[in-house]
Design a protein around this motif. Structure first.
Motif, short mmCIF file in Angstrom:
data_model
loop_
_atom_site.label_atom_id
_atom_site.label_comp_id
_atom_site.label_asym_id
_atom_site.label_seq_id
_atom_site.Cartn_x
_atom_site.Cartn_y
_atom_site.Cartn_z
N PHE A 16 0.82 -1.21 0.00
CA PHE A 16 0.00 0.00 0.00
C PHE A 16 0.86 1.26 0.00
O PHE A 16 0.73 2.11 -0.88
CB PHE A 16 -0.94 0.00 1.21
CG PHE A 16 -1.77 1.24 1.32
CD1 PHE A 16 -2.87 1.44 0.50
CD2 PHE A 16 -1.46 2.22 2.25
CE1 PHE A 16 -3.65 2.59 0.60
CE2 PHE A 16 -2.23 3.37 2.36
CZ PHE A 16 -3.32 3.56 1.54
N TYR A 17 1.71 1.41 1.01
CA TYR A 17 2.46 2.66 1.17
C TYR A 17 3.51 2.85 0.07
O TYR A 17 3.71 3.96 -0.41
CB TYR A 17 3.10 2.72 2.55
CG TYR A 17 2.10 3.02 3.64
CD1 TYR A 17 1.76 4.33 3.96
CD2 TYR A 17 1.47 2.00 4.35
CE1 TYR A 17 0.82 4.63 4.94
CE2 TYR A 17 0.53 2.28 5.34
CZ TYR A 17 0.21 3.59 5.62
OH TYR A 17 -0.72 3.88 6.59
N GLU A 25 10.61 3.01 0.77
CA GLU A 25 10.91 2.33 2.03
C GLU A 25 12.29 2.75 2.51
O GLU A 25 13.23 2.85 1.73
CB GLU A 25 10.85 0.81 1.85
CG GLU A 25 11.06 0.07 3.15
CD GLU A 25 10.79 -1.42 3.07
OE1 GLU A 25 10.99 -2.10 4.10
OE2 GLU A 25 10.38 -1.91 1.99
N ILE A 26 12.39 2.99 3.82
CA ILE A 26 13.64 3.37 4.47
C ILE A 26 14.13 2.17 5.27
O ILE A 26 13.34 1.54 5.99
CB ILE A 26 13.43 4.55 5.44
CG1 ILE A 26 12.79 5.73 4.73
CG2 ILE A 26 14.73 4.94 6.11
CD1 ILE A 26 12.22 6.75 5.68
N LEU A 38 7.77 -1.19 9.53
CA LEU A 38 8.15 -0.67 8.22
C LEU A 38 8.26 0.84 8.32
O LEU A 38 7.40 1.48 8.94
CB LEU A 38 7.07 -1.08 7.22
CG LEU A 38 7.09 -0.51 5.82
CD1 LEU A 38 8.24 -1.11 5.02
CD2 LEU A 38 5.76 -0.83 5.14
N TRP A 39 9.29 1.42 7.74
CA TRP A 39 9.42 2.87 7.66
C TRP A 39 9.34 3.28 6.20
O TRP A 39 9.96 2.65 5.33
CB TRP A 39 10.76 3.34 8.22
CG TRP A 39 10.90 3.24 9.71
CD1 TRP A 39 10.00 2.73 10.61
CD2 TRP A 39 12.03 3.65 10.48
NE1 TRP A 39 10.50 2.80 11.88
CE2 TRP A 39 11.75 3.36 11.83
CE3 TRP A 39 13.24 4.23 10.15
CZ2 TRP A 39 12.65 3.64 12.85
CZ3 TRP A 39 14.14 4.51 11.17
CH2 TRP A 39 13.84 4.22 12.51
N VAL A 40 8.60 4.36 5.91
CA VAL A 40 8.46 4.87 4.55
C VAL A 40 8.60 6.39 4.55
O VAL A 40 8.33 7.04 5.56
CB VAL A 40 7.12 4.44 3.90
CG1 VAL A 40 7.07 2.94 3.67
CG2 VAL A 40 5.93 4.89 4.75
N ILE A 47 6.79 8.17 7.69
CA ILE A 47 5.85 7.40 8.51
C ILE A 47 6.55 6.15 9.00
O ILE A 47 7.13 5.40 8.21
CB ILE A 47 4.58 7.02 7.71
CG1 ILE A 47 3.87 8.28 7.20
CG2 ILE A 47 3.64 6.18 8.58
CD1 ILE A 47 2.67 7.99 6.31
N HIS A 48 6.49 5.94 10.30
CA HIS A 48 7.01 4.72 10.92
C HIS A 48 5.81 3.85 11.27
O HIS A 48 4.97 4.25 12.07
CB HIS A 48 7.82 5.04 12.17
CG HIS A 48 9.04 5.83 11.90
ND1 HIS A 48 9.89 6.24 12.89
CD2 HIS A 48 9.57 6.29 10.74
CE1 HIS A 48 10.89 6.92 12.36
NE2 HIS A 48 10.71 6.97 11.05
N LEU A 49 5.73 2.71 10.64
CA LEU A 49 4.66 1.75 10.91
C LEU A 49 5.23 0.74 11.88
O LEU A 49 6.06 -0.10 11.52
CB LEU A 49 4.21 1.09 9.60
CG LEU A 49 3.68 2.08 8.56
CD1 LEU A 49 3.66 1.46 7.18
CD2 LEU A 49 2.31 2.58 8.95
#
Length: 122
Positions: A16-17, A25-26, A38-40, A47-49
């Motif tokens: 999605f992101y 993605e980071i 996950l970080w994006v 955003i840090h998920l």
């Protein structure tokens, strides 16, 4: 900003992101990567998920994400099966709401009126 996700949802959130929203993605530091999540990033937004054991999606609280091409993003989301709900209750802005794959509410908006020089739009 951080949003919570349930364990094991990283691939769906990545699709999605990164896949739909076009974020990058980071790589997380190894000590944090072991926790999952996950970080994006997209431009100045990061955003840090983060995995939360007792996950409950943010259905009311939400990030407000400013975008340049609001209509294009709405089409891209709809074309990928994401429901877009337009809302006209924010004067001077166009906006819609959508939910990520785990149910977190997201607001996407675009300012219609530029603030006056030296001031702000009320």
């Amino acid at each position: 900003m951080q949003l919570a996700i349930p364990a094991g949802s990283e691939d769906a959130c990545r699709a999605f992101y990164v896949g739909v929203l076009g974020m990058t993605e980071i790589e997380k530091p190894p000590v944090l990567a072991a926790r999952g999540g996950l970080w994006v990033r997209a431009e100045t937004l990061e955003i840090h998920l983060g995995v939360e054991d007792d996950f409950r999606p943010a259905r009311k609280a939400h990030p407000g994400i400013h975008v340049g091409d609001l209509d294009g993003l709405a089409r891209r989301l709809a074309n990928n099966g994401v429901q877009v709900t337009w809302d006209d209750a924010f004067p001077g802005h166009r906006r819609f709401f959508a939910f990520d794959p785990v149910g977190n509410r997201l607001e996407f908006l675009h300012r219609e009126v530029a603030p006056p020089i030296g001031g702000t739009v009320a």
